[in-house]
Design an enzyme around this catalytic site. Structure first.
Site, short mmCIF file in Angstrom:
data_model
loop_
_atom_site.label_atom_id
_atom_site.label_comp_id
_atom_site.label_asym_id
_atom_site.label_seq_id
_atom_site.Cartn_x
_atom_site.Cartn_y
_atom_site.Cartn_z
N GLY A 62 -9.05 -5.95 27.22
CA GLY A 62 -8.82 -7.43 27.09
C GLY A 62 -7.70 -7.97 27.83
CE LYS A 63 -5.08 -10.20 21.91
NZ LYS A 63 -3.67 -9.89 20.51
CG ASP A 106 -0.59 -12.61 16.48
OD1 ASP A 106 -1.83 -12.15 16.55
OD2 ASP A 106 -0.65 -13.40 15.60
N GLY A 155 -12.43 -13.51 24.51
CA GLY A 155 -12.07 -14.69 23.21
C GLY A 155 -12.39 -15.72 23.90
CE LYS A 194 -7.27 -14.26 30.44
NZ LYS A 194 -8.22 -13.91 29.34
CG HIS A 246 -2.35 -17.39 26.29
ND1 HIS A 246 -3.29 -17.10 27.49
CD2 HIS A 246 -1.88 -16.44 25.06
CE1 HIS A 246 -3.96 -16.36 26.35
NE2 HIS A 246 -3.90 -16.07 25.53
NE ARG A 247 -2.37 -10.72 25.61
CZ ARG A 247 -3.18 -11.61 25.42
NH1 ARG A 247 -4.32 -12.14 26.18
NH2 ARG A 247 -3.19 -12.03 24.06
#
Length: 200
Positions: free
Chosen positions: A12-13, A70, A154, A176, A181-182
Site C-alpha cells: 500500500g505504501k 515512519d 491501515g 488520497k 500525510h504521506r
C-alpha cells in the site's frame, strides 16, 4: 530514469509513493526487490528516529539513496495513541482490522467533537555518504464510529477527512495522494531537495 529505494515491504505504501513519484520520472523500488536485506528493527520512540533507522540501514547495505517513512495515527482522546505503535497496536501478530477495531473500542463513548486525530508521516532520505534529511507531513481528521470504505489500508476506513466528506478508504488513489500525510510529506521533500536527491 532516476531510481530510489523505498525501505518498506508494505504494498500500500509502495503504491502511494509510485502514484506521486513516478510521474516525476523516478523509478520506485522497494524492499520486495531486495529480499536479501535483513529486517531493520524499529526501536525509536519517535517517527523521525524510526524513519532514519530504516533509511540509514538500507542505504548502508545497498550503497544507494534510500527513502524510508515512519507513519501512524495520533488520536487526541487517546493521548496520541497509537502513534509509533500504529502498525502493531493490537499486537505484533495482528492485522489492520484488529488495529482499528482497538481504536474504535477505546473511543466507544467519546463524542464526535472529541474524536479528532491526525495521520503523521515522517520521511527520511539517506544517501550512501550518510547525508540525511527528514520532513513531516500530517493530515487532520476525525475517527468514525465504524469502518467505511474499501480502498486504502491501515486505519483508512475509520479516518474521516472533513474537507472531502469521506473516509480515507473511500478516496481514490489520486484523491488520497492530494491530501494524505504521506502525500504532504513527499511534496515537501521534492520541493526542498529535488535537485539534490531526486533528479541527479
Amino acid at each position: 530514469m532516476q531510481e530510489i529505494i523505498i525501505a518498506t515491504n508494505n504494498p500500500g505504501k509502495v503504491q502511494e509513493f509510485q502514484t506521486i513519484l513516478e510521474p516525476k520520472g523516478i523509478l520506485v523500488k522497494s524492499l520486495a526487490d531486495f529480499p536479501e536485506i535483513p529486517e531493520v528493527e524499529e526501536t525509536g520512540t519517535t517517527f523521525e528516529e524510526n524513519a532514519l533507522l530504516k533509511a540509514s540501514a538500507v542505504a548502508e547495505y545497498l550503497g544507494k539513496t534510500v527513502l524510508a517513512d515512519d507513519s501512524g495515527l495520533e488520536v487526541d482522546a487517546l493521548n496520541g495513541e497509537p502513534g509509533v505503535y500504529s502498525a502493531r497496536y493490537a499486537g505484533t501478530n495482528k492485522n489492520d482490522r484488529e488495529n482499528y477495531l482497538k481504536v474504535l473500542g477505546k473511543l466507544e463513548n467519546v463524542p464526535d467533537e472529541k474524536r479528532t486525530a491526525r495521520f503523521v508521516c515522517v520521511l527520511a532520505i539517506v544517501q550512501p555518504t550518510g547525508n540525511n534529511h527528514t520532513v513531516r507531513g500530517t493530515c487532520e481528521g476525525k475517527i468514525t464510529h465504524q469502518p467505511i470504505g474499501e480502498n486504502g489500508f491501515g486505519y483508512d476506513p475509520v479516518f474521516f477527512v472533513e474537507e472531502k466528506g469521506k473516509t480515507m478508504a473511500q478516496l481514490s488513489k489520486e484523491e488520497k495522494s492530494e491530501i494524505s500525510h504521506r502525500g504532504n510529506a513527499i511534496k515537501q521533500l521534492t520541493n526542498k531537495w529535488d535537485d539534490l536527491f531526486l533528479t541527479k
